[in-house]
Design a protein around this motif. Structure first.
Motif, PDB file in Angstrom:
ATOM      1  N   VAL A   1       0.837  -1.190   0.000  1.00 37.50           N
ATOM      2  CA  VAL A   1       0.000   0.000   0.000  1.00 37.50           C
ATOM      3  C   VAL A   1       0.878   1.249   0.000  1.00 37.50           C
ATOM      4  CG1 VAL A   1      -1.793   1.236   1.282  1.00 37.50           C
ATOM      5  CG2 VAL A   1      -1.808  -1.267   1.201  1.00 37.50           C
ATOM      6  N   MET A   2       0.441   2.281  -0.718  1.00 35.06           N
ATOM      7  CA  MET A   2       1.223   3.503  -0.861  1.00 35.06           C
ATOM      8  C   MET A   2       1.375   4.228   0.474  1.00 35.06           C
ATOM      9  SD  MET A   2       1.788   3.171  -4.036  1.00 35.06           S
ATOM     10  CE  MET A   2       2.669   4.685  -4.353  1.00 35.06           C
ATOM     11  N   ALA A   3       2.403   5.044   0.562  1.00 33.51           N
ATOM     12  CA  ALA A   3       2.656   5.830   1.764  1.00 33.51           C
ATOM     13  C   ALA A   3       1.475   6.756   2.052  1.00 33.51           C
ATOM     14  CB  ALA A   3       3.926   6.664   1.580  1.00 33.51           C
ATOM     15  N   ASN A   4       1.207   6.988   3.337  1.00 29.30           N
ATOM     16  CA  ASN A   4       0.125   7.864   3.799  1.00 29.30           C
ATOM     17  C   ASN A   4      -1.269   7.327   3.459  1.00 29.30           C
ATOM     18  OD1 ASN A   4       2.048   9.808   4.730  1.00 29.30           O
ATOM     19  ND2 ASN A   4       2.243  10.549   2.629  1.00 29.30           N
ATOM     20  N   CYS A   5      -1.356   6.038   3.157  1.00 32.97           N
ATOM     21  CA  CYS A   5      -2.639   5.425   2.795  1.00 32.97           C
ATOM     22  C   CYS A   5      -2.868   4.182   3.652  1.00 32.97           C
ATOM     23  CB  CYS A   5      -2.655   5.039   1.313  1.00 32.97           C
ATOM     24  SG  CYS A   5      -2.410   6.427   0.184  1.00 32.97           S
ATOM     25  N   GLU A   6      -4.117   3.740   3.698  1.00 29.06           N
ATOM     26  CA  GLU A   6      -4.471   2.545   4.456  1.00 29.06           C
ATOM     27  C   GLU A   6      -5.398   1.653   3.650  1.00 29.06           C
ATOM     28  OE1 GLU A   6      -5.236   3.308   8.940  1.00 29.06           O
ATOM     29  OE2 GLU A   6      -5.805   5.161   7.911  1.00 29.06           O
ATOM     30  N   VAL A   7      -5.265   0.349   3.860  1.00 22.79           N
ATOM     31  CA  VAL A   7      -6.189  -0.632   3.300  1.00 22.79           C
ATOM     32  C   VAL A   7      -6.765  -1.451   4.438  1.00 22.79           C
ATOM     33  CG1 VAL A   7      -6.233  -2.870   2.107  1.00 22.79           C
ATOM     34  CG2 VAL A   7      -5.382  -0.857   0.918  1.00 22.79           C
TER      35      VAL A   7
ATOM     36  N   LYS B   1      -6.684  -9.948  -0.092  1.00 23.33           N
ATOM     37  CA  LYS B   1      -6.106 -10.307   1.204  1.00 23.33           C
ATOM     38  C   LYS B   1      -4.704  -9.719   1.271  1.00 23.33           C
ATOM     39  CE  LYS B   1      -4.226 -14.649  -0.606  1.00 23.33           C
ATOM     40  NZ  LYS B   1      -4.189 -16.119  -0.494  1.00 23.33           N
ATOM     41  N   TYR B   2      -4.103  -9.784   2.465  1.00 23.81           N
ATOM     42  CA  TYR B   2      -2.696  -9.416   2.592  1.00 23.81           C
ATOM     43  C   TYR B   2      -2.001 -10.494   3.408  1.00 23.81           C
ATOM     44  CZ  TYR B   2      -3.863  -7.692   7.302  1.00 23.81           C
ATOM     45  OH  TYR B   2      -4.294  -7.589   8.614  1.00 23.81           O
ATOM     46  N   ASP B   3      -0.684 -10.600   3.231  1.00 25.48           N
ATOM     47  CA  ASP B   3       0.046 -11.639   3.960  1.00 25.48           C
ATOM     48  C   ASP B   3       0.827 -11.035   5.123  1.00 25.48           C
ATOM     49  OD1 ASP B   3       2.370 -10.498   2.891  1.00 25.48           O
ATOM     50  OD2 ASP B   3       2.572 -12.019   1.317  1.00 25.48           O
ATOM     51  N   ASP B   4       1.630 -11.877   5.780  1.00 26.35           N
ATOM     52  CA  ASP B   4       2.373 -11.426   6.972  1.00 26.35           C
ATOM     53  C   ASP B   4       3.402 -10.351   6.641  1.00 26.35           C
ATOM     54  OD1 ASP B   4       1.007 -13.097   8.695  1.00 26.35           O
ATOM     55  OD2 ASP B   4       2.361 -14.794   8.319  1.00 26.35           O
ATOM     56  N   LYS B   5       3.813 -10.271   5.378  1.00 26.05           N
ATOM     57  CA  LYS B   5       4.766  -9.235   4.954  1.00 26.05           C
ATOM     58  C   LYS B   5       4.069  -8.017   4.357  1.00 26.05           C
ATOM     59  CE  LYS B   5       8.519 -12.528   4.110  1.00 26.05           C
ATOM     60  NZ  LYS B   5       9.496 -13.065   3.120  1.00 26.05           N
ATOM     61  N   LYS B   6       2.755  -7.977   4.496  1.00 26.74           N
ATOM     62  CA  LYS B   6       1.915  -6.864   4.066  1.00 26.74           C
ATOM     63  C   LYS B   6       1.858  -6.681   2.553  1.00 26.74           C
ATOM     64  CE  LYS B   6       2.157  -4.402   8.448  1.00 26.74           C
ATOM     65  NZ  LYS B   6       2.442  -3.127   9.145  1.00 26.74           N
ATOM     66  N   TYR B   7       2.126  -7.749   1.833  1.00 33.47           N
ATOM     67  CA  TYR B   7       1.855  -7.739   0.398  1.00 33.47           C
ATOM     68  C   TYR B   7       0.351  -7.834   0.205  1.00 33.47           C
ATOM     69  CZ  TYR B   7       6.723  -8.522  -1.051  1.00 33.47           C
ATOM     70  OH  TYR B   7       8.068  -8.390  -1.300  1.00 33.47           O
ATOM     71  N   LEU B   8      -0.172  -7.074  -0.752  1.00 32.11           N
ATOM     72  CA  LEU B   8      -1.592  -7.085  -1.046  1.00 32.11           C
ATOM     73  C   LEU B   8      -1.853  -7.952  -2.270  1.00 32.11           C
ATOM     74  CD1 LEU B   8      -4.414  -5.854  -0.373  1.00 32.11           C
ATOM     75  CD2 LEU B   8      -3.866  -4.014  -1.991  1.00 32.11           C
ATOM     76  N   TYR B   9      -2.924  -8.717  -2.226  1.00 35.11           N
ATOM     77  CA  TYR B   9      -3.317  -9.590  -3.335  1.00 35.11           C
ATOM     78  C   TYR B   9      -4.765  -9.300  -3.705  1.00 35.11           C
ATOM     79  CZ  TYR B   9       0.771 -12.261  -1.772  1.00 35.11           C
ATOM     80  OH  TYR B   9       2.039 -12.638  -1.389  1.00 35.11           O
TER      81      TYR B   9
END
Length: 503
Positions: free
Chosen positions: A330-336, A389-397
């Motif tokens: 996710v981009m800086a200053n943003c939230e998912v 979803k996202y994983d433990d390393k905060k990758y978004l899928y």
């Protein structure tokens, strides 16, 4: 002096200095010659050509609002969009003029139409050069133009999660925020121009698309990149452009990735100059990325994810992270937030739910469409209609879609629009449209049709009836006759049930 942009077809182009001068002159002409005012809307209906940045920057400098539209749209499609935004001028080309003129006639509007060509213009139109190259014009009128960060900058169109295309309200503040995000050192793709170096980017993704507008055009202009504008995609032409101009980076969509990786005509030498690729507009498999990398292992390949409503970006892969299955971080200053489909509570790593997003780049609203706005904005959260979803390393899928849209080569095709056209056929009682898998386009529309009692019709007649009324990428590819369309008690088409039964 380095060129800013050059046409891949004609070789015609402009330097940065020329673009600046033309955009300022065009802005002054809009204010003085056409008498446009702050917040007047200007429709830009152009293919990717070197004049595009001059045009849209001039519109913004004039204090007006730019609404970008697809130049291959039919008069039926343009009429719907022009009606929504109530524009005061149109910038287009002879390619689109007949459809633009027909749409204007049906709407009974008479506004200035500016054509980018210099010769053979239809009577009553205005030559772009008369507005953008009148360098004797007094530009002091622009001193009275004052815009705030909260003012609307652009009104691109999106189908949102369902339904017909809607104009997305994007402010100057949100556009600037998005472009600041993607020049983050961990994200940036194009190296900034120096006295001895200028990156080259083939601009194949259309500038009317939010990915093309922000990531290809606006952002790369801030980096001093050379944009090689491509008004259309043809495989041989695309490869020739990459090689001839020694392209450094490619911004493309999944069908183009598949072409580069798996088509036998694409050789390693075609990608020899390429150092980076970003794929967006639709999810891509890791195997498709691997096919490209097999032809040049030095390419930094990444996926990005975003929507028109988020200015084109939610996440993107970081440099050399190597995870080609994910759409990045996710981009800086943003939230998912991954929201549970029933409770809307936030879920943890590995759990699938709807992707909600918030950040400074989110749209303000759908223009003059309060009901559609309320459907997707929950406070400052935007509900994307995508499952992920996202994983433990905060990758978004991104794993699936809640929304009904069909993604054809990265473009949105709303089923409701095609269904509306289908229902106007006198032999059709009911219908539904779904996206079905296609190896080249990703998905293509398929129509399920219930005929009026006692009627017969050749499927080809239905295809011809619909496809002549819509842009090529929206064309229905297959028709299947069915006894009934499954619907909820409220009359909503149950697309999942239809897909399970017939697909």
């Amino acid at each position: 002096m380095f060129a800013e942009k050059v046409c891949a077809v004609t070789g015609h182009g402009y330097t940065y200095a020329q673009t600046h001068k033309m955009s300022v002159t065009f802005a002054a002409s809009l204010r003085t010659k056409l008498k446009l005012k702050n917040d007047d809307k200007v429709a830009i209906i152009l293919p990717n050509i070197p004049e595009y940045p001059c045009t849209i920057l001039g519109v913004l400098q004039a204090g007006c609002i730019a609404s970008m539209m697809n130049p291959v749209y039919t008069s039926h499609e343009l009429k719907r969009q022009l009606e929504v935004i109530d524009c005061k001028a149109i910038v287009t080309s002879k390619i689109s003029y007949a459809n633009v003129k027909q749409a204007m006639n049906e709407l009974k509007i008479n506004i200035p139409v500016i054509l980018v060509e210099n010769e053979g213009l239809p009577e009553g139109t205005i030559k772009f050069a008369e507005l953008a190259e009148d360098f004797n014009i007094d530009v002091d009128c622009l001193k009275s133009v004052h815009r705030s960060p909260k003012d609307v900058a652009i009104l691109p169109f999106s189908s949102g999660t369902t339904g017909f295309p809607k104009a997305v309200v994007l402010t100057h503040e949100s556009v600037v925020a998005m472009n600041n995000m993607i020049i983050d050192p961990e994200v940036v793709v194009i190296k900034e121009t120096t006295a001895t170096y200028q990156a080259v980017l083939p601009a194949i993704l259309p500038f009317f698309h939010i990915f093309g507008f922000n990531a290809l055009m606006v952002n790369q202009l801030t980096q001093g990149c050379k944009l090689v504008t491509m008004p259309f995609f043809k495989p041989d032409f695309f490869l020739e452009t990459i090689v001839q101009h020694k392209a450094d980076v490619l911004f493309i969509v999944p069908p183009m990735v598949v072409f580069l990786g798996k088509h036998p005509a694409v050789k390693p030498e075609h990608l020899a100059s390429v150092s980076g690729i970003i794929s967006g507009a639709a999810p891509l498999s890791a195997t498709d990325a691997a096919a490209v990398l097999s032809k040049n292992k030095n390419i930094v390949f990444r996926q990005g994810y975003g929507l028109t409503e988020t200015n084109g970006v939610i996440s993107v892969g970081r440099n050399n992270d190597g995870n080609h299955a994910a759409v990045g971080h996710v981009m800086a200053n943003c939230e998912v937030k991954i929201a549970d489909l029933k409770t809307q509570e936030a879920l943890g790593p590995g759990q699938e739910g709807e992707i909600w997003f918030r950040g400074p780049n989110v749209m303000s609203a759908y223009y003059k469409n309060e009901d559609a706005t309320k459907e997707v904005l929950e406070g400052d959260w935007y509900k994307t209609g995508d499952i992920g979803k996202y994983d433990d390393k905060k990758y978004l899928y991104v794993t699936d879609r809640l929304k009904e849209l069909i993604k054809v080569k990265g473009f949105q095709v709303p089923p409701a629009e095609l269904e509306t056209v289908l229902r106007t056929h006198p032999k059709i009682l009911d219908c539904a449209v779904l996206g079905i898998p296609d190896p080249i386009s990703g998905e293509v529309p398929k129509a399920f049709v219930v005929l009026q009692g006692g009627q017969e019709i050749d499927p080809m007649e239905i295809l011809e009836f619909v496809n002549k009324q819509v842009a090529v990428f929206k064309n229905i590819k297959e028709v299947q006759f069915v006894d009934s369309i499954p619907k909820s008690p409220a009359g909503k088409i149950l697309r999942k049930d239809l897909k399970q039964k017939y697909c």
